[in-house]
Design an enzyme around this catalytic site. Sequence first.
Site, mmCIF file in Angstrom:
data_model
loop_
_atom_site.group_PDB
_atom_site.id
_atom_site.type_symbol
_atom_site.label_atom_id
_atom_site.label_comp_id
_atom_site.label_asym_id
_atom_site.label_seq_id
_atom_site.Cartn_x
_atom_site.Cartn_y
_atom_site.Cartn_z
ATOM 1 N N SER A 131 16.737 29.849 22.632
ATOM 2 C CA SER A 131 15.846 28.807 23.078
ATOM 3 C C SER A 131 16.508 27.783 24.010
ATOM 4 O O SER A 131 15.804 26.954 24.597
ATOM 5 C CB SER A 131 15.224 28.084 21.885
ATOM 6 O OG SER A 131 16.227 27.525 21.072
ATOM 7 N N LYS B 154 19.523 20.026 26.199
ATOM 8 C CA LYS B 154 18.320 20.759 25.793
ATOM 9 C C LYS B 154 17.255 19.749 25.361
ATOM 10 O O LYS B 154 17.580 18.739 24.712
ATOM 11 C CB LYS B 154 18.698 21.688 24.640
ATOM 12 C CG LYS B 154 17.614 22.602 24.159
ATOM 13 C CD LYS B 154 18.142 23.540 23.090
ATOM 14 C CE LYS B 154 17.090 24.469 22.563
ATOM 15 N NZ LYS B 154 17.625 25.420 21.571
ATOM 16 N N SER C 180 20.372 30.949 20.009
ATOM 17 C CA SER C 180 19.817 30.178 21.123
ATOM 18 C C SER C 180 20.812 29.529 22.069
ATOM 19 O O SER C 180 20.429 29.089 23.146
ATOM 20 C CB SER C 180 18.873 29.101 20.589
ATOM 21 O OG SER C 180 17.701 29.714 20.180
HETATM 22 C C1 LIG Z 1 6.073 42.144 11.133
HETATM 23 C C2 LIG Z 1 6.631 40.967 10.495
HETATM 24 C C3 LIG Z 1 7.513 40.233 11.377
HETATM 25 C C4 LIG Z 1 7.972 38.987 10.795
HETATM 26 C C5 LIG Z 1 8.661 38.100 11.774
HETATM 27 C C6 LIG Z 1 7.726 37.392 12.654
HETATM 28 C C7 LIG Z 1 8.297 36.562 13.706
HETATM 29 C C8 LIG Z 1 9.631 36.006 13.462
HETATM 30 C C9 LIG Z 1 9.978 34.965 14.421
HETATM 31 C C10 LIG Z 1 11.340 34.451 14.230
HETATM 32 C C11 LIG Z 1 12.109 34.733 15.444
HETATM 33 C C12 LIG Z 1 13.473 34.246 15.347
HETATM 34 C C13 LIG Z 1 14.171 34.517 16.629
HETATM 35 C C14 LIG Z 1 15.298 33.579 16.780
HETATM 36 C C15 LIG Z 1 15.683 33.390 18.243
HETATM 37 C C16 LIG Z 1 16.631 32.295 18.428
HETATM 38 C C17 LIG Z 1 16.079 31.004 17.953
HETATM 39 C C18 LIG Z 1 17.083 29.874 17.986
HETATM 40 O O1 LIG Z 1 18.276 30.024 17.821
HETATM 41 N N1 LIG Z 1 16.538 28.650 18.104
HETATM 42 C C19 LIG Z 1 17.295 27.446 18.120
HETATM 43 C C20 LIG Z 1 16.722 26.393 17.304
HETATM 44 O O2 LIG Z 1 17.597 25.312 17.263
#
Ligand SMILES: CCCCCCCCCCCCCCCCCC(=O)NCCO
Length: 572
Positions: free
Chosen positions: A214, A139, A238
């Site tokens: 991700s 990645k 992710s």
């Molecule tokens: C109305 C209010 C909403 C508040 C939240 C706003 C957006 C939040 C964004 C956070 C999203 C998180 C999703 C995670 C997906 C996976 C990410 C991941 O595992 N990344 C790897 C990093 O190493």
Amino acid sequence: MLFYVVLLLLGAGAYYYHFTANRKKIIERLEVVAQRRRDDLAKNVEETRRIADKLDPKRRDYVGGLDFIQLQNELQKGTVTCVEAVRTYFHKAILAHEKTNAVTCFILEADQQAEELDEKAKQASYVKPPMFGVPLSLKECLKVKGYDTTRGFVQDAYRPATEDSIQIEHYKKLGLIPFCQTNVPQSLLSYNCSNPLFGTTTNPFDSTRTCGGSSGGEGALIGGRGSIIGIGTDVGGSVRIPCHFTGTAGIKPSKMRFAHRGGGASVPGKPMIDANDGPMAQDVKANVEFLRNVWGDIDFQSDRDPYCPPVHWNESLYSSEKKLRVGYYIDDGWFTPTPALQRAVLESKKHLENAGHTVIPFYPPRLTKVMQLYFRAVCLDGGQYVLNKLLKDIIEPTIRFQVTLWMVPTWVQRILSYPVSLVFPRMAVLMQSLTRDTFELREAYADIEAYREEYVGMMMKDNLDVILCPASVMPAPQHDIPSKVVSGVSYTCLYNLLDFGAGVVPVTTVSKSDEEKLINEYPETDKWYQTVKKATIGAIGMPIGVQVAAPPFREEAVLRTMREIELAITGK
Ligand SMILES: CCCCCCCCCCCCCCCCCC(=O)NCCO
């Protein structure tokens, strides 16, 4: 009074003018950088093709047809050379990249590293490391000396890492050959895979759908058969979501099982939501063999990072004859998954029961509260760190919706959440999630600690070894959907909040009867359900995985369960 109102409006106008003019300048400058980076990638692909083409196509087809264990064995015996393995995967990765746009850079030194290893293998005294010559995709955010880790931010292009991270150093020591870097969504905080530097990576089964994120480039590349094993990272799903979306298998271990020194994080300074790197591969067998070797030699990482405990591969946990006690659920009470995902869990339950294991219902408590805690703790400054970085960059259109949410001040979100709760209660929950102050943040951390105790207490009461559950709420949706349904990570983010080891194994594909059930029975009670339903229509044939999870340092039990499901389905 009027004077002050006019003054305020003038001030706001001037600020807005300055802000947009500044953004315009930033974007113009970064667009030049992004174009240069894409041109460099095109040249890099051509150079890789030139190297790959040196290998006889018959030989390439043979090497490319071997699975991880077969390739590993042939490399050990010397019946396949490292150069053949690398050139084969250069070729296969180019094909997968042309289909999905998965690769951000080929590591051309891989060919030279392979030649050196082949040369060393000619010496009688040389002992081959266990994964001698196996090509490894990475990645893009993982630190490899001489290569960028932009996380999809154009501002970070052409800032190569000065050292390999400890993990990468270790993989090289074990004989693996890093051969390419793969695409990510901008900021890594999304489960789609698009950014303004490298564009959109698509699902190898349907280009209108996302490969997930991700670690989406890994999912697309491995699912598209362009890599035999790769490394992703996971703070909310992710590793697991791309595996589920692309029919691949992978695991996010609990945080302490790898060294993090010399690595990087999407949001540094974020305790209680534990991220880790993890392998992704075409099958569970490859994950097992990889981790058996890495954890078998974990002292390498512990010696270089004292925060990584020397916990070795636990063969007796993996190979135990003792039957497992498995807790399962098909609905977490926050977001009902679409029918194929529920069916996948029920089929896996049957497979495990047929193998003699006991599978009983388990109800993860208070997922609504968990979602609030997760978002509060993952965006611990209300999203400010990521937002600041995004505002200095070209903002990726497919995450614009979630960026807009971050831009609304927390106090405004709180006030609006009251009227919203009348029509869209689940959205109101998230609108109350971003933290107001450190008092509230401390409370959230205390609640997470209490929740961890409660959850493992429930598992211990029922004497459960592992949990079996859906991997997500839907099969791979269209590219813009993840940002609109951020709430759809409940099945995976729970196990980051708990810091469990959690993996995904492919089980089935969406069938026609799943689609009929979706149309006739799936809820439409709010915007998120309507969006997920619409996105799932037309997904017949898309891969579906299930998730297996267990408390920290019991990853071997997770892998054993995943492997038993795999064996029951594939017979190999
Ligand atoms: C109305 C209010 C909403 C508040 C939240 C706003 C957006 C939040 C964004 C956070 C999203 C998180 C999703 C995670 C997906 C996976 C990410 C991941 O595992 N990344 C790897 C990093 O190493």
